[in-house]
Design a protein around this motif. Structure first.
Motif, short mmCIF file in Angstrom:
data_model
loop_
_atom_site.label_atom_id
_atom_site.label_comp_id
_atom_site.label_asym_id
_atom_site.label_seq_id
_atom_site.Cartn_x
_atom_site.Cartn_y
_atom_site.Cartn_z
N ALA A 62 0.83 -1.21 0.00
CA ALA A 62 0.00 0.00 0.00
C ALA A 62 0.86 1.25 0.00
O ALA A 62 0.53 2.26 -0.66
CB ALA A 62 -0.92 -0.01 1.22
N ILE A 63 1.99 1.21 0.71
CA ILE A 63 2.88 2.37 0.77
C ILE A 63 3.59 2.57 -0.56
O ILE A 63 3.61 3.67 -1.13
CB ILE A 63 3.91 2.20 1.91
CG1 ILE A 63 3.23 2.21 3.27
CG2 ILE A 63 4.98 3.29 1.83
CD1 ILE A 63 4.15 1.89 4.43
N VAL A 64 4.17 1.49 -1.07
CA VAL A 64 5.00 1.58 -2.28
C VAL A 64 4.17 1.90 -3.52
O VAL A 64 4.59 2.66 -4.39
CB VAL A 64 5.79 0.28 -2.49
CG1 VAL A 64 6.50 0.27 -3.84
CG2 VAL A 64 6.82 0.11 -1.37
N HIS A 65 2.98 1.30 -3.58
CA HIS A 65 2.16 1.48 -4.77
C HIS A 65 1.08 2.53 -4.59
O HIS A 65 0.20 2.69 -5.45
CB HIS A 65 1.52 0.15 -5.17
CG HIS A 65 2.52 -0.93 -5.44
ND1 HIS A 65 3.45 -0.85 -6.45
CD2 HIS A 65 2.75 -2.12 -4.80
CE1 HIS A 65 4.20 -1.94 -6.45
NE2 HIS A 65 3.81 -2.72 -5.46
N GLY A 66 1.12 3.25 -3.48
CA GLY A 66 0.12 4.27 -3.22
C GLY A 66 0.47 5.59 -3.91
O GLY A 66 1.42 5.69 -4.70
N ASP A 67 -0.30 6.59 -3.60
CA ASP A 67 -0.09 7.91 -4.22
C ASP A 67 1.23 8.52 -3.77
O ASP A 67 1.71 8.30 -2.66
CB ASP A 67 -1.24 8.85 -3.83
CG ASP A 67 -2.57 8.39 -4.41
OD1 ASP A 67 -2.54 7.71 -5.45
OD2 ASP A 67 -3.61 8.69 -3.80
N ARG A 68 1.81 9.28 -4.66
CA ARG A 68 3.06 10.00 -4.37
C ARG A 68 2.88 11.47 -4.70
O ARG A 68 2.04 11.85 -5.53
CB ARG A 68 4.23 9.43 -5.19
CG ARG A 68 4.64 8.02 -4.77
CD ARG A 68 5.69 7.44 -5.71
NE ARG A 68 6.13 6.12 -5.28
CZ ARG A 68 7.24 5.88 -4.60
NH1 ARG A 68 8.05 6.89 -4.29
NH2 ARG A 68 7.56 4.67 -4.24
N GLU A 69 3.70 12.28 -4.07
CA GLU A 69 3.68 13.71 -4.32
C GLU A 69 5.10 14.15 -4.62
O GLU A 69 5.99 14.05 -3.77
CB GLU A 69 3.14 14.46 -3.10
CG GLU A 69 2.98 15.95 -3.31
CD GLU A 69 2.34 16.60 -2.10
OE1 GLU A 69 3.07 17.22 -1.32
OE2 GLU A 69 1.10 16.46 -1.94
N SER A 70 5.34 14.59 -5.85
CA SER A 70 6.69 14.96 -6.29
C SER A 70 7.66 13.80 -6.11
O SER A 70 8.81 13.99 -5.71
CB SER A 70 7.18 16.19 -5.52
OG SER A 70 6.30 17.28 -5.73
N GLY A 71 7.15 12.59 -6.35
CA GLY A 71 7.99 11.41 -6.26
C GLY A 71 8.19 10.90 -4.85
O GLY A 71 8.84 9.87 -4.64
N GLU A 72 7.62 11.61 -3.86
CA GLU A 72 7.80 11.19 -2.47
C GLU A 72 6.56 10.43 -1.98
O GLU A 72 5.43 10.70 -2.40
CB GLU A 72 8.01 12.42 -1.57
CG GLU A 72 9.29 13.18 -1.87
CD GLU A 72 10.52 12.39 -1.54
OE1 GLU A 72 10.49 11.62 -0.56
OE2 GLU A 72 11.53 12.52 -2.26
N LEU A 73 6.80 9.47 -1.09
CA LEU A 73 5.70 8.73 -0.48
C LEU A 73 4.89 9.68 0.41
O LEU A 73 5.46 10.48 1.15
CB LEU A 73 6.24 7.58 0.38
CG LEU A 73 7.10 6.53 -0.36
CD1 LEU A 73 7.75 5.59 0.64
CD2 LEU A 73 6.23 5.73 -1.33
#
Length: 241
Positions: A62-73
């Motif tokens: 869920a963390i790895v494949h979740g949403d990112r912001e500017s490439g950050e988790l």
């Protein structure tokens, strides 16, 4: 990586995954399957924490494949979850050893020792078992249960009263009343708390759990005793795991 809760979680997760891959020689197998394989092989930290590890696999995805912001988790696990996976990681990679926790002087007796003296010593020191040493090695384990079985077979009648004669009785005469010879095992100084828990496990066809685990340098009966672990120590061991 950074130092956010997600980063800390993933660091610990990757440490566990790397350890599993190394132990199992399975680089291409997924984390959850690695956990199931290792848990099915042996009693240890992976089996103890199997359910939690499988939940961590879901959270990792869920963390790895979740949403990112500017490439950050942007999804962070709770602090208690991070603390738990780090603690489990440490337990898996470096489980606590029996030494120094259980290092201590161990009282032993000989086969020729008078039972009356041994029983008095066990009562004074609140011992339920004491190793028997002879010819430079541990030859057995005398327990209060064995003494009770011997007593039941040697109560005599005198003047209408039941008495138990112990003055001339030696340890060797009592130990033959043990329920079984294999009432103890040996551990090395490097064995872990998981090895202890495994030693005291009872399989379905076994007579019952051992009474004590005796610690020596290399787990041999001809070595000096470094410590002893009994059933009374198990609650603290399981709590530490």
């Amino acid at each position: 990586m950074g130092n956010t809760p997600a980063d800390q979680f993933l660091d610990a997760f990757n440490d566990i995954e790397g350890w599993l891959q190394s132990i199992l020689q399975e680089d291409a197998t997924g984390f959850a399957e690695l956990v199931r394989i290792r848990a099915g092989q042996t009693f240890g930290p992976v089996r103890t924490h199997e359910d939690e590890l499988l939940q961590f696999a879901k959270l990792r995805n869920a963390i790895v494949h979740g949403d990112r912001e500017s490439g950050e988790l942007i999804a962070d696990p709770r602090p208690d979850v991070v603390e738990k996976i780090c603690r489990i990681r440490d337990t898996i990679l470096d489980p606590p050893s029996v030494i120094p926790k259980f290092r201590g002087d161990v009282t032993t007796v000989s086969d020729e020792a008078p039972l009356s003296r041994v029983v008095r010593k066990m009562q004074e020191r609140n011992y339920s078992q004491v190793p028997i040493r002879g010819d430079g090695r541990i030859q057995g384990l005398l327990t209060t249960n064995t003494i009770a079985r011997w007593a039941g077979a040697h109560v005599e009648q005198e003047g209408g009263h039941e008495i138990l004669l112990t003055d001339r009785t030696t340890v060797s005469e009592v130990r033959v009343h043990a329920e079984r010879e294999g009432n103890h095992t040996f551990l090395t100084r490097d064995d872990t708390f998981f090895d202890v828990a495994n030693a005291f496990q009872v399989e379905p066809d076994d007579y019952g759990p051992i009474d004590a685990a005796l610690i020596t340098e290399n787990g041999r009966p001809d070595e000096s005793l470094l410590g002893i672990i009994t059933m009374a120590d198990l609650p603290a061991i399981h709590k530490a795991l």
